[in-house]
Design a protein around this motif. Sequence first.
Motif, short mmCIF file in Angstrom:
data_model
loop_
_atom_site.label_atom_id
_atom_site.label_comp_id
_atom_site.label_asym_id
_atom_site.label_seq_id
_atom_site.Cartn_x
_atom_site.Cartn_y
_atom_site.Cartn_z
N LEU A 55 1.14 -1.31 0.04
CA LEU A 55 0.25 0.07 0.26
C LEU A 55 1.18 1.78 0.06
N CYS A 58 1.48 2.50 -3.06
CA CYS A 58 0.47 3.33 -4.25
C CYS A 58 -0.31 4.19 -3.15
N LYS A 59 0.39 4.35 -2.44
CA LYS A 59 0.04 6.02 -1.62
C LYS A 59 -0.68 7.75 -2.40
N GLU A 61 -2.00 7.17 -4.52
CA GLU A 61 -3.34 7.42 -4.89
C GLU A 61 -4.74 7.20 -4.87
N ALA A 62 -4.01 7.31 -2.44
CA ALA A 62 -5.18 7.19 -1.85
C ALA A 62 -5.35 8.88 -1.21
N PHE A 68 -8.32 3.76 -0.08
CA PHE A 68 -7.89 3.42 -2.14
C PHE A 68 -8.70 3.33 -2.91
N THR A 71 -9.42 -0.99 -7.06
CA THR A 71 -8.86 -1.39 -7.71
C THR A 71 -7.57 -1.85 -7.20
N VAL A 72 -6.90 -0.78 -6.21
CA VAL A 72 -5.74 -1.34 -5.43
C VAL A 72 -5.85 -2.57 -4.20
N ASP A 75 -5.25 -5.81 -6.65
CA ASP A 75 -4.14 -5.40 -6.49
C ASP A 75 -3.25 -6.07 -5.38
N ALA A 76 -3.58 -5.03 -4.59
CA ALA A 76 -3.15 -6.25 -2.95
C ALA A 76 -3.63 -7.18 -3.44
#
Length: 137
Positions: A55, A58-59, A61-62, A68, A71-72, A75-76
């Motif tokens: 995560l 991807c931060k 995107e948050a 989130f 989609t995140v 993916d996770a």
Amino acid sequence: MPSDTSSVSSTCSLHSHGSFTYNQPMGSQQREPATSHRPATHWDIKQEKAFTAFLVTCKSEAGDTMSFRNTVFSDATIHINTKFSNQKGPPKSQSSCRSKWATLKKSYNTVKNIKTLSGFSWSDESGISLTPETSGT
């Protein structure tokens, strides 16, 4: 961000512990309703570290609220289930990843709030220090 998750640290797992069974009194004629929910997803500390490390990548995107998109979490799910192919319990799902993030975020915010309260002491090694003065006893 390196793919190595060893830089992510935690002193304890925040996953829920165990479950309980409700037993009706002997002689009860009432039946328990059948449930069709899935078994609980088990998270160990290595999985939590890998999940939070993912995560972190991807931060951006948050946003400011650290919320989130689905989609995140999808993916996770792929990341965790691939990295931990022999995990206890059912494989992680998008829903279980979203739920784990909500739990971790809530715990983080609780600790953050405790740290700001006057009269309380927090240590990342041992947690909150309660004294007779702060515990109300």
